[in-house]
Design an enzyme around this catalytic site. Sequence first.
Site, mmCIF file in Angstrom:
data_model
loop_
_atom_site.group_PDB
_atom_site.id
_atom_site.type_symbol
_atom_site.label_atom_id
_atom_site.label_comp_id
_atom_site.label_asym_id
_atom_site.label_seq_id
_atom_site.Cartn_x
_atom_site.Cartn_y
_atom_site.Cartn_z
ATOM 1 N N ASN A 161 0.847 -1.194 0.000
ATOM 2 C CA ASN A 161 0.000 0.000 0.000
ATOM 3 C C ASN A 161 0.881 1.242 0.000
ATOM 4 O O ASN A 161 1.495 1.560 1.017
ATOM 5 C CB ASN A 161 -0.892 -0.051 1.243
ATOM 6 N N CYS B 158 0.356 5.563 1.958
ATOM 7 C CA CYS B 158 0.733 6.161 3.246
ATOM 8 C C CYS B 158 1.675 7.344 3.042
ATOM 9 O O CYS B 158 2.448 7.378 2.103
ATOM 10 C CB CYS B 158 1.455 5.167 4.127
#
Lengths: 246, 306
Positions: free
Chosen positions: B131, B134
């Site tokens: 991911n 962030c």
Amino acid sequence: MSKRGTYVITENSSLTPTVWRMRLAGDTQCVKRPGQFINIALDGLFLRRPISVCDYDSQSITIIYKVVGRGTRQMSRMQCGESLDCLVGLGNGFSVETASQRPLLVGGGVGLPPMYNLCKQLIAAGKKPLLVMGFNTAGEVFYRSEFEQLGIDVFCATADGTEGAQGFVTDVIRTFDLKFDYIYACGPLPMLRALYNASEVDGEFSFEERMGCGFGACMGCTCRTKYGNKRICVDGPVLKREEIIW
Amino acid sequence: MVNRVDTSIELCGVKLDNPVIPASGTFGFGREFAEFYDLDILGAISIKGTTREARFGNPTPRIAECTSGVINSVGLQNPGIDAVISHELPALREIFHKPIIANISGFSIEEYAECCAKIDKERQVEIIEVNVSCPNVHNGGMSFGTSPESAAAVTRAVKRVTTKPVFIKLSPNVTDIVSIARSCEDAGADGICLINTLLGMRIDTMRRRPVIANKMGGFSGDAIFPVAVRMVYQVASACGIPVMGCGGVASASDVIEMMMAGATAVQVGAANLRNPYACKEIIEALPEEMARLGIERLSEITGVVK
């Protein structure tokens, strides 16, 4: 164990101008304890609406809800015979077993409803509960006679003094010098905090938080406790006094 | 007729019974859903986003209702990579026997690499999903996924420490998704997962303040489906690596649409929150929907729309 089911509305009526009672007929075997909640899917709204269970038996669940937004407004317009998709048996609920002989039940506003089935179960377990209900004003008071009919001592506090004693639930406890050896409480955060600070007596406090799923998946309603992070929806909504961090 | 269709797909050599995967962050570590149905019907599970250290996440309220969707600002609450490996994965293995996708987050390149190196040793984890939405704490909090260079830097760092297929999960909150996806592919990514949530905000007009404590959050749910289909289409058309499509998927028909746009597998996110049976119902409806559309093998429709 929680479960999704279809529930048929058998009653939907107002107790005050903004508070309604709904009875839902359907499978209740997943409802295990007082203080649990159901999560209701409503047409056109993405998230379900979590509402605490006021009372239940083998065939029906009674909820009492306040009309505060789109979801609850929509619920208040539903008719008997219509059905709702609900997840039931959510949350840990109150533990009836841990109470001693003279438990104090405190319900503030729409925090009052879960106290009803709890009260019935405590009485059935041979205990002698007493109840303090708190509201802002006389027009908001509901279920006073229902609790009185259970044969317990009922005290009512209104902030403006228009019904019962004037002040908060903690004022009533002090004024009438109520004696108790365990506390069950559900209501607005300031009420819970005041109650916690007013008495050292052990007990269980039921909390509210905005939820995503209501069954522990999304981590939307996490709070800190002395025993680590807890999700209000599955590890709560009831927290033991000793674990609460304000 | 209906039972002769083939729903299986292959993702970088990993065979899945069907393309339906619960999306990270909407499915925890599976336990809660095992109460509702047998998890082994799922193609795979993408577990809760994991960081090096345990994180409490953001203050509450973290959730805001929207028309056909929800904003969340959970803030990557998770028990940390070591606890995930020692507690969550063993618990999940008891109830789930299909491929696990580990979703890894980080606030520095080193953190991504460290987490991926650790998760690389877990046998049932067959795909790593990184991911990059962030914020990078070493670069003024700019998300890694908002520039081709930083997304590629994360990809390279992760690829160095694992032999498992690496999918980079991209944020849609960018000007040019294709350049970022291509940059990840060039840096060695084995696949792309998209889209993560769209940055959104709601205001409580009575209290005159944001509904979410952190003010803004990630918008997901049915409403974002067209955005997701568009981005999957753009990326799948421009890249040679497989795409996991994600965003607003709520039905078997949505799964097929996402695949036609270019997805090899499809993740289901916010739908799980309203309906815990969402993935099960989608998987059960797939054969009939395939039959209706004359599809015999689901794997053949990926990217048919040009």
